[in-house]
Scaffold this motif. Sequence first.
Motif, PDB file in Angstrom:
ATOM      1  N   GLU A  49     -51.187  26.990 -35.015  1.00 55.21           N
ATOM      2  CA  GLU A  49     -52.305  26.171 -34.548  1.00 55.21           C
ATOM      3  C   GLU A  49     -52.419  26.227 -33.026  1.00 55.21           C
ATOM      4  OE1 GLU A  49     -51.531  22.316 -36.229  1.00 55.21           O
ATOM      5  OE2 GLU A  49     -51.756  23.040 -38.273  1.00 55.21           O
ATOM      6  N   GLY A  50     -52.204  27.406 -32.453  1.00 57.13           N
ATOM      7  CA  GLY A  50     -52.311  27.594 -31.010  1.00 57.13           C
ATOM      8  C   GLY A  50     -51.073  27.210 -30.222  1.00 57.13           C
ATOM      9  N   ASN A  51     -50.019  26.793 -30.907  1.00 58.80           N
ATOM     10  CA  ASN A  51     -48.794  26.363 -30.235  1.00 58.80           C
ATOM     11  C   ASN A  51     -47.706  27.422 -30.369  1.00 58.80           C
ATOM     12  OD1 ASN A  51     -49.322  23.383 -29.492  1.00 58.80           O
ATOM     13  ND2 ASN A  51     -50.081  23.598 -31.576  1.00 58.80           N
ATOM     14  N   ALA A  52     -47.040  27.696 -29.266  1.00 62.17           N
ATOM     15  CA  ALA A  52     -46.011  28.739 -29.223  1.00 62.17           C
ATOM     16  C   ALA A  52     -44.749  28.329 -29.976  1.00 62.17           C
ATOM     17  CB  ALA A  52     -45.654  29.048 -27.774  1.00 62.17           C
ATOM     18  N   LEU A  53     -43.988  29.339 -30.391  1.00 61.40           N
ATOM     19  CA  LEU A  53     -42.665  29.105 -30.953  1.00 61.40           C
ATOM     20  C   LEU A  53     -41.733  28.758 -29.792  1.00 61.40           C
ATOM     21  CD1 LEU A  53     -42.444  32.172 -33.385  1.00 61.40           C
ATOM     22  CD2 LEU A  53     -43.488  29.932 -33.771  1.00 61.40           C
ATOM     23  N   THR A  54     -40.927  27.728 -29.973  1.00 62.99           N
ATOM     24  CA  THR A  54     -40.098  27.269 -28.853  1.00 62.99           C
ATOM     25  C   THR A  54     -38.598  27.472 -29.054  1.00 62.99           C
ATOM     26  OG1 THR A  54     -40.090  25.031 -29.769  1.00 62.99           O
ATOM     27  CG2 THR A  54     -41.781  25.546 -28.116  1.00 62.99           C
ATOM     28  N   SER A  55     -38.138  27.410 -30.306  1.00 68.61           N
ATOM     29  CA  SER A  55     -36.698  27.550 -30.535  1.00 68.61           C
ATOM     30  C   SER A  55     -36.416  27.960 -31.980  1.00 68.61           C
ATOM     31  CB  SER A  55     -35.959  26.246 -30.215  1.00 68.61           C
ATOM     32  OG  SER A  55     -36.418  25.201 -31.043  1.00 68.61           O
ATOM     33  N   ILE A  56     -35.193  28.410 -32.184  1.00 69.33           N
ATOM     34  CA  ILE A  56     -34.743  28.798 -33.517  1.00 69.33           C
ATOM     35  C   ILE A  56     -34.361  27.538 -34.278  1.00 69.33           C
ATOM     36  CG2 ILE A  56     -32.890  29.943 -34.795  1.00 69.33           C
ATOM     37  CD1 ILE A  56     -32.744  31.955 -32.466  1.00 69.33           C
ATOM     38  N   ARG A  57     -34.872  27.418 -35.488  1.00 67.44           N
ATOM     39  CA  ARG A  57     -34.470  26.307 -36.365  1.00 67.44           C
ATOM     40  C   ARG A  57     -33.398  26.780 -37.346  1.00 67.44           C
ATOM     41  NH1 ARG A  57     -36.390  21.167 -38.926  1.00 67.44           N
ATOM     42  NH2 ARG A  57     -37.294  20.893 -36.869  1.00 67.44           N
ATOM     43  N   SER A  58     -33.683  27.880 -38.071  1.00 68.28           N
ATOM     44  CA  SER A  58     -32.714  28.379 -39.045  1.00 68.28           C
ATOM     45  C   SER A  58     -33.112  29.770 -39.513  1.00 68.28           C
ATOM     46  CB  SER A  58     -32.610  27.443 -40.262  1.00 68.28           C
ATOM     47  OG  SER A  58     -33.829  27.433 -40.977  1.00 68.28           O
ATOM     48  N   ALA A  59     -32.186  30.413 -40.189  1.00 62.78           N
ATOM     49  CA  ALA A  59     -32.453  31.707 -40.822  1.00 62.78           C
ATOM     50  C   ALA A  59     -31.602  31.771 -42.074  1.00 62.78           C
ATOM     51  CB  ALA A  59     -32.113  32.861 -39.885  1.00 62.78           C
ATOM     52  N   ARG A  60     -32.195  32.332 -43.134  1.00 60.37           N
ATOM     53  CA  ARG A  60     -31.442  32.452 -44.380  1.00 60.37           C
ATOM     54  C   ARG A  60     -31.983  33.595 -45.216  1.00 60.37           C
ATOM     55  NH1 ARG A  60     -33.507  27.146 -47.755  1.00 60.37           N
ATOM     56  NH2 ARG A  60     -35.713  27.702 -47.787  1.00 60.37           N
ATOM     57  N   ILE A  61     -31.120  34.096 -46.077  1.00 61.57           N
ATOM     58  CA  ILE A  61     -31.526  35.118 -47.038  1.00 61.57           C
ATOM     59  C   ILE A  61     -31.610  34.442 -48.398  1.00 61.57           C
ATOM     60  CG2 ILE A  61     -30.866  37.232 -48.235  1.00 61.57           C
ATOM     61  CD1 ILE A  61     -29.620  38.190 -45.626  1.00 61.57           C
ATOM     62  N   ILE A  62     -32.741  34.623 -49.047  1.00 62.96           N
ATOM     63  CA  ILE A  62     -32.972  34.038 -50.364  1.00 62.96           C
ATOM     64  C   ILE A  62     -32.932  35.164 -51.388  1.00 62.96           C
ATOM     65  CG2 ILE A  62     -34.620  32.789 -51.808  1.00 62.96           C
ATOM     66  CD1 ILE A  62     -35.768  31.653 -49.121  1.00 62.96           C
ATOM     67  N   ASP A  63     -32.099  35.006 -52.412  1.00 64.28           N
ATOM     68  CA  ASP A  63     -32.048  35.955 -53.521  1.00 64.28           C
ATOM     69  C   ASP A  63     -32.987  35.470 -54.606  1.00 64.28           C
ATOM     70  OD1 ASP A  63     -30.125  37.881 -52.745  1.00 64.28           O
ATOM     71  OD2 ASP A  63     -28.529  36.440 -53.129  1.00 64.28           O
ATOM     72  N   LYS A  64     -33.844  36.376 -55.074  1.00 63.75           N
ATOM     73  CA  LYS A  64     -34.781  36.043 -56.147  1.00 63.75           C
ATOM     74  C   LYS A  64     -34.479  36.899 -57.350  1.00 63.75           C
ATOM     75  CE  LYS A  64     -38.711  34.794 -53.276  1.00 63.75           C
ATOM     76  NZ  LYS A  64     -40.144  35.034 -53.056  1.00 63.75           N
ATOM     77  N   ASN A  65     -34.339  36.271 -58.480  1.00 65.68           N
ATOM     78  CA  ASN A  65     -34.197  36.969 -59.738  1.00 65.68           C
ATOM     79  C   ASN A  65     -35.589  37.092 -60.332  1.00 65.68           C
ATOM     80  OD1 ASN A  65     -31.948  38.106 -60.801  1.00 65.68           O
ATOM     81  ND2 ASN A  65     -31.149  36.234 -61.686  1.00 65.68           N
ATOM     82  N   ILE A  66     -36.095  38.298 -60.458  1.00 64.67           N
ATOM     83  CA  ILE A  66     -37.427  38.509 -60.987  1.00 64.67           C
ATOM     84  C   ILE A  66     -37.301  39.198 -62.340  1.00 64.67           C
ATOM     85  CG2 ILE A  66     -39.637  39.673 -60.634  1.00 64.67           C
ATOM     86  CD1 ILE A  66     -38.982  39.496 -57.600  1.00 64.67           C
ATOM     87  N   ILE A  67     -37.901  38.581 -63.344  1.00 64.33           N
ATOM     88  CA  ILE A  67     -37.894  39.144 -64.691  1.00 64.33           C
ATOM     89  C   ILE A  67     -39.331  39.458 -65.076  1.00 64.33           C
ATOM     90  CG2 ILE A  67     -37.330  38.721 -67.107  1.00 64.33           C
ATOM     91  CD1 ILE A  67     -35.171  36.742 -66.051  1.00 64.33           C
TER      92      ILE A  67
END
Length: 70
Positions: A49-67
Amino acid sequence: MAQVLELKFDTANGKVYTISLNNPKPNLNALDVSNAMQSIIAQDVFHNEGNALTSIRSARIIDKNIIEII
């Protein structure tokens, strides 16, 4: 199994901005991800919405099981 790398950033307006990347490189480590996220913030390409990214909140890897059914 599909994987998604989810990067979450805080923004200048107090909201959270998420970037999701399919099939991340195997064996990512915290330092590599943190450096990449700092680079994204420094390049000031993404905005919420026009506002810059300021800092890191988190990072994660999500495993998805797709059938597949059909």
